[in-house]
Design a protein around this motif. Sequence first.
Motif, PDB file in Angstrom:
ATOM      1  N   ILE A   1       0.810  -1.094  -0.217  1.00 29.32           N
ATOM      2  CA  ILE A   1       0.011  -0.106   0.018  1.00 29.32           C
ATOM      3  C   ILE A   1       1.066   1.411  -0.076  1.00 29.32           C
ATOM      4  O   ILE A   1       1.944   1.277   0.745  1.00 29.32           O
ATOM      5  N   VAL A   2       0.633   2.368  -0.806  1.00 34.78           N
ATOM      6  CA  VAL A   2       1.563   3.378  -0.804  1.00 34.78           C
ATOM      7  C   VAL A   2       1.011   4.229   0.225  1.00 34.78           C
ATOM      8  O   VAL A   2      -0.286   4.489   0.596  1.00 34.78           O
ATOM      9  N   GLY A   3       1.950   4.867   0.949  1.00 33.96           N
ATOM     10  CA  GLY A   3       1.840   5.582   2.001  1.00 33.96           C
ATOM     11  C   GLY A   3       1.315   4.820   3.371  1.00 33.96           C
ATOM     12  O   GLY A   3       0.675   5.428   3.983  1.00 33.96           O
ATOM     13  N   PHE A   4       1.465   3.594   3.402  1.00 30.80           N
ATOM     14  CA  PHE A   4       0.980   2.864   4.587  1.00 30.80           C
ATOM     15  C   PHE A   4       1.660   3.048   5.987  1.00 30.80           C
ATOM     16  O   PHE A   4       0.888   3.486   7.027  1.00 30.80           O
ATOM     17  N   THR A   5       3.079   3.312   5.866  1.00 32.33           N
ATOM     18  CA  THR A   5       3.733   3.618   7.229  1.00 32.33           C
ATOM     19  C   THR A   5       3.278   4.938   7.724  1.00 32.33           C
ATOM     20  O   THR A   5       3.271   4.956   8.795  1.00 32.33           O
ATOM     21  N   ALA A   6       3.121   5.882   6.916  1.00 34.02           N
ATOM     22  CA  ALA A   6       2.725   7.281   7.277  1.00 34.02           C
ATOM     23  C   ALA A   6       1.356   7.212   7.860  1.00 34.02           C
ATOM     24  O   ALA A   6       0.855   7.671   8.816  1.00 34.02           O
ATOM     25  N   MET A   7       0.378   6.542   7.080  1.00 31.29           N
ATOM     26  CA  MET A   7      -0.933   6.440   7.823  1.00 31.29           C
ATOM     27  C   MET A   7      -1.141   5.779   9.096  1.00 31.29           C
ATOM     28  O   MET A   7      -1.716   6.168   9.653  1.00 31.29           O
ATOM     29  N   SER A   8      -0.236   4.533   9.223  1.00 33.59           N
ATOM     30  CA  SER A   8      -0.516   3.767  10.375  1.00 33.59           C
ATOM     31  C   SER A   8       0.017   4.561  11.711  1.00 33.59           C
ATOM     32  O   SER A   8      -0.354   4.139  12.703  1.00 33.59           O
ATOM     33  N   GLN A   9       0.864   5.604  11.354  1.00 31.89           N
ATOM     34  CA  GLN A   9       1.463   6.135  12.613  1.00 31.89           C
ATOM     35  C   GLN A   9       0.321   7.312  13.060  1.00 31.89           C
ATOM     36  O   GLN A   9       0.588   8.052  13.947  1.00 31.89           O
ATOM     37  N   THR A  10      -0.418   7.680  12.180  1.00 36.58           N
ATOM     38  CA  THR A  10      -1.633   8.814  12.426  1.00 36.58           C
ATOM     39  C   THR A  10      -3.024   8.131  12.966  1.00 36.58           C
ATOM     40  O   THR A  10      -3.644   8.914  13.307  1.00 36.58           O
ATOM     41  N   VAL A  11      -3.198   6.954  12.868  1.00 36.58           N
ATOM     42  CA  VAL A  11      -4.582   6.403  13.132  1.00 36.58           C
ATOM     43  C   VAL A  11      -4.294   5.401  14.288  1.00 36.58           C
ATOM     44  O   VAL A  11      -3.172   4.737  14.443  1.00 36.58           O
ATOM     45  N   ALA A  12      -5.214   5.233  14.832  1.00 36.76           N
ATOM     46  CA  ALA A  12      -5.559   3.868  15.894  1.00 36.76           C
ATOM     47  C   ALA A  12      -5.137   2.454  14.997  1.00 36.76           C
ATOM     48  O   ALA A  12      -5.633   2.250  14.042  1.00 36.76           O
ATOM     49  N   PRO A  13      -4.567   1.679  15.739  1.00 31.44           N
ATOM     50  CA  PRO A  13      -4.132   0.361  15.368  1.00 31.44           C
ATOM     51  C   PRO A  13      -5.315  -0.371  14.963  1.00 31.44           C
ATOM     52  O   PRO A  13      -5.326  -1.216  13.958  1.00 31.44           O
ATOM     53  N   GLN A  14      -6.654  -0.081  15.696  1.00 26.87           N
ATOM     54  CA  GLN A  14      -7.722  -0.961  15.236  1.00 26.87           C
ATOM     55  C   GLN A  14      -8.357  -0.645  13.967  1.00 26.87           C
ATOM     56  O   GLN A  14      -8.734  -1.490  13.318  1.00 26.87           O
TER      57      GLN A  14
ATOM     58  N   ARG B   1      -8.401   1.046  -5.332  1.00 22.82           N
ATOM     59  CA  ARG B   1      -9.143   2.302  -5.588  1.00 22.82           C
ATOM     60  C   ARG B   1     -10.399   2.852  -5.051  1.00 22.82           C
ATOM     61  O   ARG B   1     -10.660   3.685  -4.918  1.00 22.82           O
ATOM     62  N   THR B   2     -11.098   1.479  -4.899  1.00 20.94           N
ATOM     63  CA  THR B   2     -12.467   1.717  -4.541  1.00 20.94           C
ATOM     64  C   THR B   2     -12.559   1.887  -2.837  1.00 20.94           C
ATOM     65  O   THR B   2     -13.571   2.273  -2.231  1.00 20.94           O
ATOM     66  N   LEU B   3     -11.299   1.893  -2.284  1.00 22.61           N
ATOM     67  CA  LEU B   3     -11.624   1.806  -0.733  1.00 22.61           C
ATOM     68  C   LEU B   3     -10.691   3.267  -0.362  1.00 22.61           C
ATOM     69  O   LEU B   3      -9.926   3.799  -1.021  1.00 22.61           O
ATOM     70  N   THR B   4     -11.192   3.550   0.849  1.00 17.93           N
ATOM     71  CA  THR B   4     -10.381   4.930   1.431  1.00 17.93           C
ATOM     72  C   THR B   4      -9.920   4.590   2.684  1.00 17.93           C
ATOM     73  O   THR B   4     -10.279   3.789   3.385  1.00 17.93           O
ATOM     74  N   MET B   5      -8.554   4.850   2.694  1.00 17.62           N
ATOM     75  CA  MET B   5      -7.829   4.672   4.044  1.00 17.62           C
ATOM     76  C   MET B   5      -8.274   5.261   5.332  1.00 17.62           C
ATOM     77  O   MET B   5      -9.207   6.595   5.291  1.00 17.62           O
ATOM     78  N   PRO B   6      -7.972   4.925   6.581  1.00 16.29           N
ATOM     79  CA  PRO B   6      -8.386   5.672   7.636  1.00 16.29           C
ATOM     80  C   PRO B   6      -8.136   7.090   7.751  1.00 16.29           C
ATOM     81  O   PRO B   6      -8.761   7.692   8.562  1.00 16.29           O
ATOM     82  N   ASN B   7      -6.969   7.379   6.945  1.00  6.87           N
ATOM     83  CA  ASN B   7      -6.824   8.859   7.197  1.00  6.87           C
ATOM     84  C   ASN B   7      -7.522   9.600   6.115  1.00  6.87           C
ATOM     85  O   ASN B   7      -6.836  10.802   5.753  1.00  6.87           O
ATOM     86  N   SER B   8      -8.393   9.116   5.556  1.00  2.07           N
ATOM     87  CA  SER B   8      -9.330   9.717   4.386  1.00  2.07           C
ATOM     88  C   SER B   8      -8.674   9.858   3.060  1.00  2.07           C
ATOM     89  O   SER B   8      -9.292  10.486   2.330  1.00  2.07           O
ATOM     90  N   MET B   9      -7.479   9.140   3.063  1.00  4.05           N
ATOM     91  CA  MET B   9      -6.876   9.168   1.702  1.00  4.05           C
ATOM     92  C   MET B   9      -7.317   8.063   0.820  1.00  4.05           C
ATOM     93  O   MET B   9      -7.708   6.912   1.394  1.00  4.05           O
ATOM     94  N   GLN B  10      -7.409   8.243  -0.682  1.00  2.35           N
ATOM     95  CA  GLN B  10      -7.694   6.988  -1.158  1.00  2.35           C
ATOM     96  C   GLN B  10      -6.684   5.971  -1.381  1.00  2.35           C
ATOM     97  O   GLN B  10      -5.390   6.350  -1.399  1.00  2.35           O
ATOM     98  N   CYS B  11      -7.002   4.836  -1.349  1.00  2.00           N
ATOM     99  CA  CYS B  11      -6.282   3.557  -1.176  1.00  2.00           C
ATOM    100  C   CYS B  11      -5.413   3.420  -2.540  1.00  2.00           C
ATOM    101  O   CYS B  11      -6.068   3.375  -3.428  1.00  2.00           O
ATOM    102  N   GLN B  12      -4.096   3.513  -2.495  1.00  2.00           N
ATOM    103  CA  GLN B  12      -3.441   2.888  -3.804  1.00  2.00           C
ATOM    104  C   GLN B  12      -2.480   2.114  -3.469  1.00  2.00           C
ATOM    105  O   GLN B  12      -1.706   2.019  -2.299  1.00  2.00           O
ATOM    106  N   ILE B  13      -2.014   0.971  -4.414  1.00  2.00           N
ATOM    107  CA  ILE B  13      -1.207  -0.072  -4.194  1.00  2.00           C
ATOM    108  C   ILE B  13      -0.311  -0.227  -5.175  1.00  2.00           C
ATOM    109  O   ILE B  13      -0.615   0.283  -6.387  1.00  2.00           O
ATOM    110  N   ARG B  14       0.903  -0.769  -4.870  1.00  2.00           N
ATOM    111  CA  ARG B  14       1.993  -1.228  -6.137  1.00  2.00           C
ATOM    112  C   ARG B  14       1.821  -2.548  -6.255  1.00  2.00           C
ATOM    113  O   ARG B  14       1.917  -3.396  -5.105  1.00  2.00           O
ATOM    114  N   ALA B  15       2.164  -2.874  -7.463  1.00  2.00           N
ATOM    115  CA  ALA B  15       2.394  -4.528  -7.618  1.00  2.00           C
ATOM    116  C   ALA B  15       3.730  -4.752  -8.441  1.00  2.00           C
ATOM    117  O   ALA B  15       3.839  -4.461  -9.291  1.00  2.00           O
ATOM    118  N   GLY B  16       4.239  -5.938  -7.830  1.00  2.00           N
ATOM    119  CA  GLY B  16       5.546  -6.140  -8.623  1.00  2.00           C
ATOM    120  C   GLY B  16       5.319  -7.738  -8.981  1.00  2.00           C
ATOM    121  O   GLY B  16       4.960  -8.668  -8.021  1.00  2.00           O
TER     122      GLY B  16
END
Length: 536
Positions: A414-427, A506-521
């Motif tokens: 997930i793009v920006g997952f580390t920054a998002m996980s530091q600003t919202v509750a673990p649950q 892209r149809t989901l929204t992360m807990p920090n109200s940002m649109q979810c984006q992922i990278r695939a390799g």
Amino acid sequence: MVFLDVLVNYGCRRWLHKEDYSFDEGEVSSSSKPSQYPLLGFKDRHLEDDYLEYLVVASRARIILGYVTVILLYGLGPFLLYWPYYKESIWLQDLYRTWSDEQKEDFKEGRREGTFVKYFPNSTRVFLVIPCLLLLMFILGLVAVVCMYQMKRFEKHRTWIFYITPAIYLLYMAFAGFLFAYDPKVYNNFFGPVSWVLELIFVWASPLASLFFISLPALVMFELMIVFVLVFLVIVPLCNPAENLWNLVGEARDSCLIQESVPEYVYAAVEAGLLSPPPDAPPDAGKYEEMDIFRIVSPIILLCVLVVCVLVVSVIVDITNRQSFISKKIIDALTKQREKTLLQQKKEHENLIHSIFPPMVAKDLIRRQSSKSLSKVNSEIGSESFGHKNLGHISIGRSVAQMHQEVTILFTDIVGFTAMSQTVAPQQVMEFLHELFVRFDELVGRDSLLWKVETIGDAFMVASGLEGVRTKSRELAISDPSSIGSSLCPATAAALFGKSALAEARTLTMPNSMQCQIRAGVHTGDVCSGVVGTRM
């Protein structure tokens, strides 16, 4: 089970069938039992048929023992009684045929009333053949019963034994009644005019004692006892060629009362004080009335008691057999219910193993655990593991390593997952990951070539083209040609999954109200799969 039971089981079956009782798992209860008719069996006639099949198998030893007993009792009783007179009767018949008509009439007049020789002197051979035929009938009945138990062709028709056996006893009572009616009455010389009752008990009714061993249904025993009473206590005594046998009872009583007077020397001894008066009677009574009545009536009472005992015992045995049959049905139903539950648990357990490990590893685990008892499997894996509670305690046992050619591995993060996980509750993070990975799992389930390896943080790892998965995909393609992946190469299947995963994210929204984006390799090459360690 010749007349009444045929009428009940076939003639009145439709009217007697009042319920359809089932021992299925939803209806099994110790308090709820199938209803019954008195003597006629269950109101569910299909259940009554099952009971008769159960009874004929459970009573195998008792039925065979009953036949052996009746052969011994009849052979040592009525048959042995007539055997010594065989040669004499044959000689007498041959002699009778040489006489003139006048000599024959004189011979008949000199015979005792009610004897076979008086009415049929030219057929004494027939009279003696009947006991032999009765013995042969019992022997053939035993042979037929043993054959029906031993031969598989009669396995579905063993309930015929409950028709054959009563029919044999009914034939015996019919022919025995004929022989008893024309009996020479030799016992009268020893026991008086009422000796016919004693002869009936100890000679003709003795083979019927074998009914105590045979577990026949209560209705059958009731029918046999009715026929016995009608033949030996009604028809034969009232229609006896000599005279009414019941009149002999009254005549014998009157004769005893007259002859049993107290002698004069007894009076003298009582008056002199040397002897006490007779019990329960004054010295001048001159009769032992109560003693005489009891002596005459006691054989009749004994015969009636024997008939009642046979009926009571048959009813008690029938009730016990039916209770055992119901208990067996309940146990069988509970056993099937338990087996069904265990099979369902086993299926859930195998599905869980397949969902966690690759196919080759899962098959190896299941194969090794199948040799263990189900109780040991439950204790090792635990029924709670189905709820993902004790997954960490599943023992792998040994390393299973295998090389795979041309396998495509796909990673997503997930793009920006580390920054998002530091600003919202673990649950909130866990709930978001769960929703996202559930959608990915659904995508994996649509393609039989894909295999979810694991999730690492926000990363989702999928393998496409593993050997075990390819085999499963080919099997699925045969059974369902329209399935996704049945005609795709592993790299294409992985690429299509990655494309679909990007769209789903892209149809989901992360807990920090940002649109979810992922990278695939994606990468394709040779890989080695295996399990290391002994625990998850």
